[in-house]
Scaffold this active site. Structure first.
Site, short mmCIF file in Angstrom:
data_model
loop_
_atom_site.label_atom_id
_atom_site.label_comp_id
_atom_site.label_asym_id
_atom_site.label_seq_id
_atom_site.Cartn_x
_atom_site.Cartn_y
_atom_site.Cartn_z
N ASP A 109 -7.94 -3.12 -3.90
CA ASP A 109 -7.58 -2.13 -2.91
C ASP A 109 -6.39 -1.37 -3.49
O ASP A 109 -5.55 -1.95 -4.17
CB ASP A 109 -7.18 -2.84 -1.62
CG ASP A 109 -6.92 -1.85 -0.51
OD1 ASP A 109 -7.76 -0.97 -0.30
OD2 ASP A 109 -5.86 -1.96 0.13
N ASP A 114 -4.51 -6.87 0.96
CA ASP A 114 -3.30 -7.43 1.56
C ASP A 114 -3.59 -8.48 2.63
O ASP A 114 -2.69 -9.13 3.11
CB ASP A 114 -2.41 -6.31 2.13
CG ASP A 114 -3.12 -5.55 3.24
OD1 ASP A 114 -4.18 -6.02 3.70
OD2 ASP A 114 -2.62 -4.50 3.64
#
Lengths: 154, 678
Positions: B354, B558
């Protein structure tokens, strides 16, 4: 001494009567069949957990060379308390592992240790000692499915 | 538990010593007979008598080796068979035949059978197996060393301020909200937040991050990390089982309790192994009796088969490697949640990173602000409406816009917004003082049919500089435009290079405009970019990659915004923040939040899986080769048969070898990445 040579007096062919040979073969075969049945066959359908307080299912397992009982049934969707009572001093059984629940329980000698599990889904969940030699099976059965099949049968 | 294990080892050591002495005596006593029976004057006759051997062997078997027999009997009653069964049956049969020969030699003589006794065989096997068990217990103790070391990290006491006075109290007495003082060179006892003072803290033992971290008021500190130079006071936020250290230990324990796919095979084999070995041993006896008519010879084959088989090596092959590897992971700040995660991480072919928060710092800043409609609204109004709208948005860029707008505004008060709406992946809109105001991506405005010609050159310039662009539209007119940049983490490029060296396809996933995303990707050396992905579509992008045959696919994110994508991926890796350990959706947590942990996790996984394969291969090969040899399959070809004593030695050391091989994983070191120059 380490590798016995074929010329040693030990290696001696002895003529045995055919009847004796037949008897030995027969006894050996029976022994094999019995031994496989004793260790690998299913002996009873296992024990069902008893109902404790507040809907908690309870079962006590004695750890002595193996798990007694080594196969037991519980109902899905209800909390379960397993109590292990260890009397076997062998370090091998000092831990019990439920791999499907990611749980390891240390079992002190001569004591009862409890573990609470959430048996949410029906299925067969094996458990074993720290060395993976002593094994047992926790069978979670779906109460509703059983009722339905019972109804269908009636 | 520790004490119990230590006591068991002491007892085992004593038994091994006694058994060794007695066994040497038995072997010496049996020498004259073994060497051909002649008279040997140096040994008194009573010493070489079978009765002496009987007494000594009885002690070895039923005192030193008592546990094998009681274990075998209770296992038998439970319809189960294990190592104890094989050892007890093997030595027991050798002992009983010898006992029969000693008591009734005339029966054998009448049958024309040799009157050999095999007490020394039983004693030697038992002593070797006991020795093997001792070595294995010692080695097994070392496999859980990592957890022990983690537990020892926590200092026993904390200096708590009570009524303004520092008092040393045991860590178990510290409660949330306490103020704790830490001096230079001391360990931080529990988790908390610095309230006063500042320092550098070394967290490597927990996060694997080698460089010390600066801590000042408001920063979180982790229990068991080491304070370096400064002094500070912190307010306790977590104690006991809630601390980062306790969570790490718990997660490692859980991983060690789970099992891999390959283990399922070994488990199935172990389940029927012993009964099958017993059947083979009986078969060997029957066949050799039929061939030779010699019951004693047949008995030796029977004993050899029983004692050479080693189910323990099979059972231990995988769990020991998993134990060592997951502990090693924790040492490097890599928390594997299950054995399966450890297994799959080594097979990965594609890794999706990401962008925001993983490759970049995740703290975007506004770098450009341009008014586009010359005679339109004044800058102060545009900033005020942006702040008002974006303060209600949860988008990662919103905070950057609000911070910037507020820093430029004279008056910090926010204008009232009516009918606020967030359009996922597009922007936000609402009505301010009767005007429809939108802040969002240029693409959104193109879709809405708004004239974006004034915006285009600026978008080109900003996207080429890796900036995200947010435009402000009031009543359908483009009024202004922001450029927002999120700086790359210093370790990103080196980590991407390391992943490519490991042979992985690296893909970047981003919600940004394609050009912006491509510029960022090029900076870190990623070739494949999936851009303009809305948060909700991340997991379907992962699925698409899996379906296209790029799998197994890992996703690195995350752990909060990316939870569905992490869960969809074959392996989800979450970047921790140092204090956040148990990230639910992840299979692997990198405590330090350093991307360098990703290649390290993959290297560790590959090392562990190679180790498991070696162990399983050895354990299977040993048994598959050993049992037929012990059964005398080679006898017709070579004329040799394996002494039961050699069989016993081989068995004792096969499981020791498996555990020792697993312990080699303790030497694992992840490849150090070149340190960033900035």
């Amino acid at each position: 001494m380490l590798i016995l040579a074929a010329t040693a007096p030990l290696w001696r062919t002895i003529d045995q009567p055919v009847a004796l040979k037949g008897l030995v073969a027969m006894v050996g075969l029976l022994l094999i069949v019995w031994e496989l049945w004793w260790f690998l066959g299913r002996h009873g359908g296992g024990v069902t957990a008893r109902d404790g307080e507040a809907g908690v299912q309870e079962i006590t397992i004695t750890v002595d060379g193996g798990y007694a009982p080594s196969r037991f049934q519980v109902k899905a969707g209800r909390p379960l308390r397993l109590s292990f009572h260890r009397i076997d001093p062998s370090g091998c059984v000092a831990q019990v592992i439920f791999p499907d629940f990611h749980k390891t329980l240390d079992l002190p000698l001569e004591a009862t240790t409890s573990l609470e599990l959430p048996p949410t889904e029906a299925g067969v969940y094996p458990f074993h000692c720290g060395m993976n030699m002593v094994r047992g099976v926790l069978e979670v059965v779906d109460e509703n499915a059983n009722n339905q099949s019972a109804k269908r049968a009636s | 538990m520790e004490r119990e294990l230590a006591r068991e080892r002491t007892l085992l050591r004593r038994k091994v010593s006694v058994a060794a002495v007695l066994t040497v005596l038995v072997v010496v006593s049996s020498l004259p007979h073994m060497l051909g029976g002649g008279h040997h004057s140096f040994l008194p006759l009573w010493f070489t008598s079978p009765w002496t051997q009987l007494i000594l062997t009885t002690l070895v078997l039923f005192w030193c080796g008592r546990d094998f027999f009681t274990g075998a009997v209770s296992a038998f009653r439970q319809h189960s068979a294990d190592m104890n069964t094989l050892v007890a049956a093997g030595t027991g049969i050798a002992y009983l035949t010898s006992l029969f020969t000693t008591l009734f030699p005339q029966v054998l003589i009448a049958e024309g059978l040799p009157t050999d006794i095999y007490f020394e065989t039983a004693a030697v096997i038992l002593t070797l197996v006991l020795l093997g068990r001792l070595l294995e217990a010692r080695a097994r103790g070392q496999t859980s060393e990592a957890i022990r070391r983690l537990l020892q990290l926590q200092p026993p006491t904390a200096r708590v301020l009570r009524n303004g006075q520092p008092v040393d109290v045991p860590v178990s007495m510290v409660v949330v909200g306490d103020l704790v003082q830490v001096r230079p060179g001391e360990k931080i006892p529990v988790d908390g937040e610095v309230s006063e003072g500042s320092s550098w803290v070394e967290e490597s033992m927990l996060t694997g991050e080698p460089t010390p971290v600066a801590k000042a008021a408001g920063d979180a500190v982790i229990g068991a990390s080491m304070n370096r130079s400064g002094s500070f006071t912190f307010r306790v936020s977590r104690v006991g089982a809630d601390t980062v250290l306790a969570q790490i230990v718990e997660l490692v324990r859980q991983a060690q309790s789970s099992r891999t796919q390959v283990q399922r095979l070994a488990d199935q084999v172990v389940g029927w192994f012993v009964p099958v070995v017993i059947a083979l041993a009986i078969t060997a006896f029957v066949v050799w009796f039929l061939i030779s008519g010699n019951a004693v010879l047949a008995m030796l084959f029977l004993v050899s088969v029983l004692v050479i088989a080693c189910p323990c090596a099979l059972g231990l092959a995988t769990p020991t490697s998993i134990m060592v590897a997951s502990g090693k992971g924790a040492e490097n700040g890599l928390i594997f949640r299950s054995a399966e995660a450890l297994e799959t991480a080594g097979k990965l072919r594609t890794i999706v990173l990401d962008k925001t928060g993983t490759l970049t710092r995740g703290q975007p800043e506004v770098t450009d602000f341009e008014r586009l409609n010359g005679g339109g609204l004044p800058a102060s109004t545009l900033l005020a409406i942006t702040a008002a709208l974006e303060s209600r948005s949860e988008h990662p860029l919103a905070e950057a816009l609000v911070t910037y707008a507020r820093s430029q505004m004279k008056d910090g008060a926010l204008t009232a917004v009516e009918g606020f709406e967030a359009v996922a992946g597009r922007g936000v809109q609402g009505s301010i003082a009767g005007q429809l105001v939108r802040v969002g991506t240029p693409r959104w405005f193109e879709e809405l049919g708004i004239d974006t010609t004034t915006l285009k050159p600026l978008v080109d310039r900003l996207e080429a500089a890796a900036c995200s662009v947010a435009a402000v539209v009031v009543d359908g007119r483009i009024e202004a435009c922001f450029g927002v940049a999120d700086p790359l983490k210093t370790s990103s490029a080196a980590a991407v290079a390391a992943l490519r060296r490991l042979g992985l396809q690296v893909v970047m996933l981003s919600g940004d405009a394609r050009r912006t995303a491509e510029v960022v990707a090029a900076q870190v050396g990623i070739e494949r970019v999936i851009a303009e992905v809305r948060p909700a579509d991340k997991s379907s992008m992962i699925r698409k990659l899996q379906e296209q045959g790029d799998g197994p696919v890992a996703m690195v994110g995350d752990g909060i915004n990316d939870a569905p994508a992490l869960a969809q991926a074959d392996v989800g890796l979450a970047m921790g923040t140092g204090t956040d350990v148990a990230i639910a959706a992840s299979d692997i947590t990198l405590i330090s939040g350093n991307l360098a942990g990703v290649p390290a996790a993959i290297e560790l996984s590959r090392a562990a899986m190679a180790n498991i394969r070696q162990n399983l291969f050895f354990a299977f090969a040993y048994n598959v080769a050993g049992i037929p040899i012990a059964a005398g399959l080679l006898f017709p070809l070579t004329g040799w048969l394996l002494s039961p004593m050699i069989a016993g030695a081989a068995m004792a050391f096969s499981s020791v070898s498996v555990v020792s091989n697993a312990l080699r994983l303790r030497n694992f070191r992840p490849t150090r990445l070149p340190l960033p120059t900035t």
